[in-house]
Design a protein around this motif. Structure first.
Motif, mmCIF file in Angstrom:
data_model
loop_
_atom_site.group_PDB
_atom_site.id
_atom_site.type_symbol
_atom_site.label_atom_id
_atom_site.label_comp_id
_atom_site.label_asym_id
_atom_site.label_seq_id
_atom_site.Cartn_x
_atom_site.Cartn_y
_atom_site.Cartn_z
ATOM 1 N N MET A 40 -1.122 -14.981 12.201
ATOM 2 C CA MET A 40 -1.467 -14.474 10.872
ATOM 3 C C MET A 40 -2.264 -13.178 10.925
ATOM 4 O O MET A 40 -2.258 -12.396 9.971
ATOM 5 N N GLY A 41 -2.954 -12.902 12.042
ATOM 6 C CA GLY A 41 -3.720 -11.664 12.153
ATOM 7 C C GLY A 41 -2.860 -10.412 12.143
ATOM 8 O O GLY A 41 -3.381 -9.313 11.925
ATOM 9 N N GLU A 42 -1.557 -10.564 12.373
ATOM 10 C CA GLU A 42 -0.650 -9.415 12.292
ATOM 11 C C GLU A 42 -0.707 -8.736 10.928
ATOM 12 O O GLU A 42 -0.406 -7.552 10.802
ATOM 13 N N TRP A 43 -1.058 -9.508 9.908
ATOM 14 C CA TRP A 43 -0.996 -9.002 8.538
ATOM 15 C C TRP A 43 -2.257 -8.278 8.103
ATOM 16 O O TRP A 43 -2.332 -7.808 6.958
ATOM 17 N N ASP A 44 -3.267 -8.159 8.967
ATOM 18 C CA ASP A 44 -4.572 -7.681 8.521
ATOM 19 C C ASP A 44 -4.515 -6.327 7.823
ATOM 20 O O ASP A 44 -5.135 -6.135 6.770
ATOM 21 N N ALA A 45 -3.788 -5.369 8.393
ATOM 22 C CA ALA A 45 -3.754 -4.026 7.788
ATOM 23 C C ALA A 45 -3.092 -4.071 6.415
ATOM 24 O O ALA A 45 -3.599 -3.478 5.453
ATOM 25 N N LEU A 46 -1.971 -4.763 6.300
ATOM 26 C CA LEU A 46 -1.301 -4.865 5.005
ATOM 27 C C LEU A 46 -2.128 -5.687 4.030
ATOM 28 O O LEU A 46 -2.218 -5.349 2.840
ATOM 29 N N ALA A 47 -2.758 -6.752 4.515
ATOM 30 C CA ALA A 47 -3.553 -7.606 3.629
ATOM 31 C C ALA A 47 -4.679 -6.822 2.970
ATOM 32 O O ALA A 47 -4.973 -7.025 1.778
ATOM 33 N N GLU A 48 -5.335 -5.926 3.704
ATOM 34 C CA GLU A 48 -6.408 -5.134 3.115
ATOM 35 C C GLU A 48 -5.899 -4.290 1.949
ATOM 36 O O GLU A 48 -6.586 -4.135 0.929
ATOM 37 N N LEU A 49 -4.709 -3.743 2.079
ATOM 38 C CA LEU A 49 -4.128 -2.936 1.007
ATOM 39 C C LEU A 49 -3.775 -3.801 -0.191
ATOM 40 O O LEU A 49 -3.976 -3.398 -1.346
ATOM 41 N N LEU A 50 -3.253 -4.991 0.049
ATOM 42 C CA LEU A 50 -2.915 -5.898 -1.045
ATOM 43 C C LEU A 50 -4.173 -6.413 -1.746
ATOM 44 O O LEU A 50 -4.205 -6.563 -2.977
ATOM 45 N N GLN A 101 8.111 -11.749 7.357
ATOM 46 C CA GLN A 101 8.771 -10.854 8.296
ATOM 47 C C GLN A 101 9.545 -11.678 9.318
ATOM 48 O O GLN A 101 9.068 -12.704 9.812
ATOM 49 N N SER A 102 10.773 -11.245 9.603
ATOM 50 C CA SER A 102 11.604 -11.855 10.635
ATOM 51 C C SER A 102 11.751 -13.359 10.374
ATOM 52 O O SER A 102 12.176 -13.748 9.296
ATOM 53 N N ASP A 246 8.989 -4.630 13.588
ATOM 54 C CA ASP A 246 7.659 -4.983 13.076
ATOM 55 C C ASP A 246 7.199 -3.928 12.069
ATOM 56 O O ASP A 246 6.228 -3.197 12.298
ATOM 57 N N VAL A 247 7.862 -3.891 10.941
ATOM 58 C CA VAL A 247 7.565 -2.882 9.919
ATOM 59 C C VAL A 247 6.101 -2.958 9.496
ATOM 60 O O VAL A 247 5.441 -1.936 9.281
ATOM 61 N N HIS A 248 5.574 -4.175 9.366
ATOM 62 C CA HIS A 248 4.196 -4.366 8.896
ATOM 63 C C HIS A 248 3.170 -3.830 9.875
ATOM 64 O O HIS A 248 2.031 -3.539 9.487
ATOM 65 N N LEU A 249 3.548 -3.691 11.139
ATOM 66 C CA LEU A 249 2.659 -3.125 12.145
ATOM 67 C C LEU A 249 2.906 -1.636 12.338
ATOM 68 O O LEU A 249 1.969 -0.867 12.529
ATOM 69 N N ASP A 250 4.176 -1.225 12.286
ATOM 70 C CA ASP A 250 4.506 0.182 12.505
ATOM 71 C C ASP A 250 4.108 1.063 11.326
ATOM 72 O O ASP A 250 3.609 2.170 11.516
ATOM 73 N N GLN A 251 4.332 0.566 10.106
ATOM 74 C CA GLN A 251 4.108 1.376 8.908
ATOM 75 C C GLN A 251 3.527 0.519 7.782
ATOM 76 O O GLN A 251 4.157 0.331 6.729
ATOM 77 N N PRO A 252 2.312 -0.019 7.938
ATOM 78 C CA PRO A 252 1.767 -0.877 6.886
ATOM 79 C C PRO A 252 1.583 -0.170 5.553
ATOM 80 O O PRO A 252 1.794 -0.771 4.498
ATOM 81 N N ALA A 253 1.188 1.110 5.562
ATOM 82 C CA ALA A 253 0.971 1.829 4.301
ATOM 83 C C ALA A 253 2.295 2.025 3.555
ATOM 84 O O ALA A 253 2.358 1.881 2.330
ATOM 85 N N ARG A 254 3.349 2.370 4.284
ATOM 86 C CA ARG A 254 4.644 2.561 3.643
ATOM 87 C C ARG A 254 5.220 1.234 3.149
ATOM 88 O O ARG A 254 5.846 1.168 2.081
ATOM 89 N N LEU A 255 5.017 0.173 3.924
ATOM 90 C CA LEU A 255 5.458 -1.140 3.457
ATOM 91 C C LEU A 255 4.692 -1.538 2.207
ATOM 92 O O LEU A 255 5.279 -2.058 1.240
ATOM 93 N N HIS A 256 3.396 -1.288 2.199
ATOM 94 C CA HIS A 256 2.599 -1.599 1.018
ATOM 95 C C HIS A 256 3.093 -0.838 -0.200
ATOM 96 O O HIS A 256 3.203 -1.392 -1.302
ATOM 97 N N ALA A 257 3.405 0.444 -0.033
ATOM 98 C CA ALA A 257 3.877 1.245 -1.162
ATOM 99 C C ALA A 257 5.175 0.671 -1.732
ATOM 100 O O ALA A 257 5.341 0.579 -2.955
ATOM 101 N N ALA A 258 6.088 0.268 -0.852
ATOM 102 C CA ALA A 258 7.348 -0.313 -1.308
ATOM 103 C C ALA A 258 7.101 -1.642 -2.017
ATOM 104 O O ALA A 258 7.691 -1.918 -3.072
ATOM 105 N N ALA A 259 6.226 -2.477 -1.448
ATOM 106 C CA ALA A 259 5.929 -3.766 -2.064
ATOM 107 C C ALA A 259 5.229 -3.590 -3.410
ATOM 108 O O ALA A 259 5.533 -4.292 -4.382
ATOM 109 N N ALA A 260 4.282 -2.651 -3.479
ATOM 110 C CA ALA A 260 3.544 -2.428 -4.724
ATOM 111 C C ALA A 260 4.468 -1.925 -5.827
ATOM 112 O O ALA A 260 4.360 -2.356 -6.993
ATOM 113 N N ASP A 261 5.383 -1.019 -5.494
ATOM 114 C CA ASP A 261 6.342 -0.530 -6.495
ATOM 115 C C ASP A 261 7.206 -1.669 -7.004
ATOM 116 O O ASP A 261 7.470 -1.780 -8.212
ATOM 117 N N PHE A 262 7.666 -2.514 -6.091
ATOM 118 C CA PHE A 262 8.493 -3.660 -6.478
ATOM 119 C C PHE A 262 7.712 -4.614 -7.372
ATOM 120 O O PHE A 262 8.190 -5.022 -8.439
#
Length: 273
Positions: A40-50, A101-102, A246-262
């Protein structure tokens, strides 16, 4: 860190942010489901943005992974769906947005198909219903056999994996850093994907869905093209540049932007049905 227990299996989880749940105002909670051999720690960067967006964010270690029961007797897809439902109900998360993811995305897909009343929206990262893949168990076994454990240091592990989040998922012992998963359990986790496709389950999903593929990922473009064709009007696609599997690790900010828009385009829980 807390635990949900189901049928003798302990599921470690972390619950952060507001207390949003059924009938409460604000954004629906988000439940994060990691991939095979992850944590679950993989999500830390994205979780902070959410969290900064005001979401309640929950992540858990899947059975056989991390701080959850390491060798459960059942690693079937159905057991993993029951785990997700147990976490949703124990923490009163419904209606919840599932973001996986995956293999975690595959669990999220099956959960949304089987329990539409619990799921508000679905975000699948490098995950879909395609298959079968007869070579997958061998590929996973060979991949795990290639881990040069024990690592002498976290820095050595980070260099091998290419990301510090994977290194943080290791277990420190006197002789070095070891995997917190067992090879046979991980192979069992993908056994059904070797022999089954899940298009029928995909067509039963009713909630709005965002399918995310890394531009350098492993998800076939043909699969991402077929998914909206099978569920027209409810499925959006996003390709994240400079991201592999591992999109959430490679590009968490870009993944967040896509998720937030959705999520901004998805109605709130009081008016969506």
């Amino acid at each position: 860190m807390d635990h949900v227990e189901r049928e003798g299996v302990r599921l470690a989880y972390r619950d952060r942010g507001g207390r949003g749940g059924r009938g409460e105002p604000g954004s629906p909670p988000i439940l994060l489901l990691h991939g095979l051999a992850g944590h679950m720690g993989e999500w830390d960067a994205l979780a902070e943005l959410l969290l900064a967006d005001g979401h309640r964010v929950v992540a858990y270690d899947a059975r056989g992974h991390g701080a959850s029961t390491r060798r459960p007797p059942d690693m079937t897809r159905a057991a993993c769906v029951r785990d997700a439902v147990a976490v949703i109900r124990a923490l009163d998360l419904a209606p919840v947005t599932l973001l996986g993811q995956s293999l975690g995305g595959h669990t999220a897909l099956l959960t949304a198909a089987a329990h539409p009343d619990l799921v508000h929206a679905l975000i699948l990262v490098e995950a879909g219903p395609g298959g079968p893949n007869p070579e997958l168990p061998t590929q996973i076994g060979d991949w795990l056999d290639g881990w040069p454990t024990p690592f002498k240091s976290l820095a050595e592990a980070e260099q091998f994996f290419g990301n510090e989040a994977w290194a943080r998922g290791l277990d420190e012992r006197p002789d070095g850093w070891h995997a917190r998963v067992d090879r046979d359990v991980m192979v069992a986790a993908v056994a059904e994907l070797a022999t089954h496709a899940y298009w029928d389950q995909w067509e039963r999903v009713r909630c709005p869905t965002l399918v995310v593929r890394g531009s350098n990922g492993t998800m076939p473009e043909a699969e991402t093209a077929e998914m909206p064709a099978r569920r027209p009007g409810t499925t959006q696609l996003a390709v994240i540049p400079e991201a592999a599997h591992d999109v959430h690790l490679d590009q968490p900010a870009r993944l967040h932007a896509a998720a937030a828009d959705f999520l901004a385009g998805v109605e709130g829980p009081t008016g969506r049905r």
